[in-house]
Design an enzyme around this catalytic site. Structure first.
Site, PDB file in Angstrom:
ATOM      1  CG  ASN A 156      -0.388  -0.153   2.495  1.00  0.00           C
ATOM      2  OD1 ASN A 156       0.741  -0.601   2.615  1.00  0.00           O
ATOM      3  ND2 ASN A 156      -1.111   0.227   3.524  1.00  0.00           N
ATOM      4  CE  LYS A 179       8.461 -10.763   0.986  1.00  0.00           C
ATOM      5  NZ  LYS A 179       7.587 -10.192  -0.061  1.00  0.00           N
ATOM      6  N   GLY A 236       2.124 -11.019  10.226  1.00  0.00           N
ATOM      7  CA  GLY A 236       3.035 -10.525  11.268  1.00  0.00           C
ATOM      8  C   GLY A 236       3.214 -11.550  12.381  1.00  0.00           C
ATOM      9  CD  GLU A 253       4.899   0.127  12.764  1.00  0.00           C
ATOM     10  OE1 GLU A 253       3.687   0.269  13.051  1.00  0.00           O
ATOM     11  OE2 GLU A 253       5.810   0.648  13.425  1.00  0.00           O
ATOM     12  CB  CYS A 287      -2.069   0.286   8.716  1.00  0.00           C
ATOM     13  SG  CYS A 287      -0.824   1.555   8.574  1.00  0.00           S
ATOM     14  CD  GLU A 466       8.355   0.967  10.283  1.00  0.00           C
ATOM     15  OE1 GLU A 466       7.266   1.036   9.697  1.00  0.00           O
ATOM     16  OE2 GLU A 466       9.403   0.501   9.772  1.00  0.00           O
TER      17      GLU A 466
HETATM   18  P1  NAD Z   1       0.556  -9.091   3.875  1.00  0.00           P
HETATM   19  O1  NAD Z   1       0.697  -9.404   5.309  1.00  0.00           O
HETATM   20  O2  NAD Z   1      -0.212 -10.002   3.019  1.00  0.00           O
HETATM   21  O3  NAD Z   1       1.994  -8.984   3.195  1.00  0.00           O
HETATM   22  C1  NAD Z   1       2.989  -8.123   3.700  1.00  0.00           C
HETATM   23  C2  NAD Z   1       4.337  -8.623   3.250  1.00  0.00           C
HETATM   24  O4  NAD Z   1       4.602  -9.882   3.882  1.00  0.00           O
HETATM   25  C3  NAD Z   1       4.470  -8.872   1.752  1.00  0.00           C
HETATM   26  O5  NAD Z   1       5.751  -8.450   1.337  1.00  0.00           O
HETATM   27  C4  NAD Z   1       4.338 -10.389   1.654  1.00  0.00           C
HETATM   28  O6  NAD Z   1       4.960 -10.935   0.512  1.00  0.00           O
HETATM   29  C5  NAD Z   1       5.046 -10.828   2.919  1.00  0.00           C
HETATM   30  N1  NAD Z   1       4.713 -12.166   3.408  1.00  0.00           N
HETATM   31  C6  NAD Z   1       3.619 -12.923   3.117  1.00  0.00           C
HETATM   32  N2  NAD Z   1       3.685 -14.101   3.792  1.00  0.00           N
HETATM   33  C7  NAD Z   1       4.823 -14.075   4.524  1.00  0.00           C
HETATM   34  C8  NAD Z   1       5.438 -14.979   5.450  1.00  0.00           C
HETATM   35  N3  NAD Z   1       4.886 -16.165   5.765  1.00  0.00           N
HETATM   36  N4  NAD Z   1       6.586 -14.620   6.048  1.00  0.00           N
HETATM   37  C9  NAD Z   1       7.150 -13.421   5.783  1.00  0.00           C
HETATM   38  N5  NAD Z   1       6.630 -12.538   4.909  1.00  0.00           N
HETATM   39  C10 NAD Z   1       5.471 -12.850   4.293  1.00  0.00           C
HETATM   40  O7  NAD Z   1       0.000  -7.602   3.837  1.00  0.00           O
HETATM   41  P2  NAD Z   1      -0.382  -6.720   2.565  1.00  0.00           P
HETATM   42  O8  NAD Z   1      -1.657  -7.275   2.025  1.00  0.00           O
HETATM   43  O9  NAD Z   1       0.789  -6.554   1.661  1.00  0.00           O
HETATM   44  O10 NAD Z   1      -0.648  -5.291   3.250  1.00  0.00           O
HETATM   45  C11 NAD Z   1      -1.846  -4.973   3.867  1.00  0.00           C
HETATM   46  C12 NAD Z   1      -1.751  -5.104   5.375  1.00  0.00           C
HETATM   47  O11 NAD Z   1      -0.639  -4.365   5.870  1.00  0.00           O
HETATM   48  C13 NAD Z   1      -2.956  -4.524   6.082  1.00  0.00           C
HETATM   49  O12 NAD Z   1      -3.383  -5.374   7.117  1.00  0.00           O
HETATM   50  C14 NAD Z   1      -2.439  -3.223   6.684  1.00  0.00           C
HETATM   51  O13 NAD Z   1      -3.141  -2.769   7.787  1.00  0.00           O
HETATM   52  C15 NAD Z   1      -1.016  -3.550   6.968  1.00  0.00           C
HETATM   53  N6  NAD Z   1      -0.192  -2.329   7.022  1.00  0.00           N
HETATM   54  C16 NAD Z   1       0.222  -1.849   8.239  1.00  0.00           C
HETATM   55  C17 NAD Z   1       0.959  -0.690   8.314  1.00  0.00           C
HETATM   56  C18 NAD Z   1       1.423  -0.135   9.645  1.00  0.00           C
HETATM   57  O14 NAD Z   1       2.306   0.698   9.651  1.00  0.00           O
HETATM   58  N7  NAD Z   1       0.870  -0.555  10.769  1.00  0.00           N
HETATM   59  C19 NAD Z   1       1.308  -0.007   7.157  1.00  0.00           C
HETATM   60  C20 NAD Z   1       0.883  -0.500   5.946  1.00  0.00           C
HETATM   61  C21 NAD Z   1       0.124  -1.678   5.889  1.00  0.00           C
END
Ligand code: NAD
Length: 486
Positions: A156, A179, A236, A253, A287, A466
């Site tokens: 995002n 990554k 996470g 995060e 988020c 962060e």
């Molecule tokens: P996601 O959790 O699907 O993916 C995030 C990242 O994790 C990607 O790079 C993905 O390839 C990687 N990933 C996937 N499986 C993994 C694993 N098993 N081990 C390690 N890495 C893995 O999230 P998304 O769909 O890309 O983003 C949306 C989510 O992110 C929403 O829930 C949003 O709230 C959150 N977000 C939080 C913040 C914050 O600062 N709190 C900021 C932006 C987005």
């Protein structure tokens, strides 16, 4: 509307070199049209391991962690300048790959450069303490770099998230394996080009396009010292479990379901105007999106009318059109998830006030109209679960205690806002709400995206902070030194 994308390298960047090979190439899409715009080769597991070894070598034996902090700072400044020199290329990639309206994409690029400039001057202001213990013992602490760090970003805010992670880590003297999300790797690959041209020694920054399996490999690997992850709460938690085996430092995060609390004595017009940016900025794919609007019962009608009026100002359309303020959702799969949440809210009995479908004049791409539900009860899924799209809910409350209780009735605790002309009430609520960030009487989007202030959440919204000087706490270890003076 089309505009040529800059030619960029689309392979892993390891030990200072864009690789000639990688895994089978995967198409990258423009979410406004769902046309392919690139073919990125993900890192193979063998390449990831080679990158980890390079980062380890540079950390253990290379110049970067040992360089005077001022010199490292100069290189970070060069990266900031390098981003600005290619600002329009970065903005185009964020708009075309990330679906961001171009005006917002340009702001994010400027923000990414500012983050590098901030941390360029931070590390000579972040140091240890001298602790009085006794006359014959001198005790002081050192802030040493954490080591080799893995960094995983979501789709995002691809460039900003990379900057938020790389800049403090590099300032602290860490070496990095980043990554990006497999949906939006393009701007991070361009950032690798900029970094390579700025005198960062080979192996200090490695960019590994790829999916969950590469993320998992990084989280588990035993020669990585820490992992900073931004993404969903479910992933996470998986990262935390994978990192536990080697007791890595972990920063998370994660998601949010943020509340905007509006008391009847608030400036209703200002609160409604702000709520539009807060709920629908980045098409709600944030988020920090304040998707739960809690409004004191006597003001619900006035607030709702003002909100719907303000919504008319949102213009869905091509991200490359300067007038667009609402871009598409990131993918067809995500569009279906958002729509599923909307249909489920209707079944649960929420009252759809506006939106709830694709705009009639945008039949292609992943566009979704800004959607508002009224009569949303705290036990509905819409109230509890992150939609991550342009969907918000209005729920009435009666007393200050009700507002606090309803805001806190969430597994998340990232962000929020409170609106009241009674400053005592506003500050009592700001203190009582369990979030990492909260805005009072203002701020159109995320309440604390000033890069000078800590950013992060409580509860299932994450661990650690962060930005600001707080990020440096994660990327450093404290060493306690005790000297016997006797
Ligand atoms: P996601 O959790 O699907 O993916 C995030 C990242 O994790 C990607 O790079 C993905 O390839 C990687 N990933 C996937 N499986 C993994 C694993 N098993 N081990 C390690 N890495 C893995 O999230 P998304 O769909 O890309 O983003 C949306 C989510 O992110 C929403 O829930 C949003 O709230 C959150 N977000 C939080 C913040 C914050 O600062 N709190 C900021 C932006 C987005």
């Amino acid at each position: 509307m089309t505009r040529a994308l800059p030619p960029i390298r689309q392979t892993p960047f390891i030990a200072g070199v864009f690789q000639t090979t990688g895994g089978p190439r995967e198409p990258i899409f423009d979410p406004a049209t769902n046309d392919p715009i690139g073919q990125v080769a993900p890192a193979t597991p063998a390449q990831a391991i080679e990158a980890i070894a390079a980062a380890r070598r540079e950390f253990d034996h290379g110049d970067w962690p040992r360089m005077p902090v001022y010199e490292r700072g100069q290189i970070l400044r060069a990266i900031a300048d390098g981003i600005l020199a290619r600002a329009e290329d970065f903005a185009l990639l964020e708009a075309v790959n990330g679906g961001k309206p171009i005006s917002g994409a340009r702001r994010e690029v400027a923000g990414a450069a500012r983050v590098f400039n901030y941390y360029a001057g931070a590390m000579d202001k972040f140091f240890g303490d001298t602790i009085p213990i006794s006359d014959n013992l001198l005790n002081f602490t050192l802030r040493e770099p954490l080591g080799v760090v893995a960094q995983i970003t979501p789709w995002n805010f691809p460039l900003l998230a990379a900057a938020w992670k790389l800049a403090p880590a590099l300032a602290a003297g860490c070496t990095c394996l980043l990554k990006p999300s497999p949906l939006t790797p393009m701007s991070t690959l361009l950032l690798a080009e900029v970094i390579a041209a700025c005198g960062v020694p080979a192996g200090v920054v490695n960019i590994l396009p790829g999916g969950g399996e590469i993320g998992q490999l990084l989280a588990e690997h035993d020669t990585i010292d820490g992992i900073s992850f931004t993404g969903s709460t479910a992933v996470g938690a998986a990262v935390m479990r994978a990192a536990a085996g080697t007791v890595k430092s972990v920063a998370l995060e994660l998601g949010g379901k943020n509340a905007c609390i509006v008391f009847a004595d608030a400036d209703i017009a200002k609160a409604a105007k702000s709520a539009v940016g807060a709920a629908f900025g980045n098409a709600g794919q944030s988020c920090s999106a304040r998707s739960r609007l809690l409004v004191q019962r006597s003001a619900v009608e006035a607030f709702t009318e003002a909100l719907v009026r303000e919504l008319a100002g949102l213009k869905p359309g091509s991200p490359l059109d300067a007038a667009t303020t609402l871009g598409p959702l990131i993918s067809q799969a995500h569009w279906s998830r958002v729509d599923h949440n909307v249909r489920r809210a209707e079944i649960e009995g929420a009252r759809l006030l506006t939106g709830g479908h694709r705009p009639d004049d945008l039949p292609g791409g992943n566009f979704y109209l800004p959607t508002v539900f009224a009569d949303v009860a705290p036990d509905m899924a819409l109230y509890r679960e992150e939609v991550f799209g342009p969907v918000c809910s209005i729920t009435p409350f009666d007393t200050e205690a009700d507002a606090v209780g309803m805001a806190n009735a969430s597994a998340y605790g990232l962000n929020g806002s409170v609106w009241s002309r009674d400053i005592g009430q506003a500050l009592r609520v700001a203190k009582a709400v369990r979030t990492g960030m909260i805005a009072v009487n203002g701020l159109p989007s995320a309440s604390s995206t000033s890069l000078f202030a800590p950013f992060g959440g409580t509860k299932r919204s994450g661990l650690g902070r962060e930005l600001g000087m707080s990020a440096l706490a994660f990327y450093t270890e404290i060493k306690t030194v005790t000297v016997d003076l006797s």
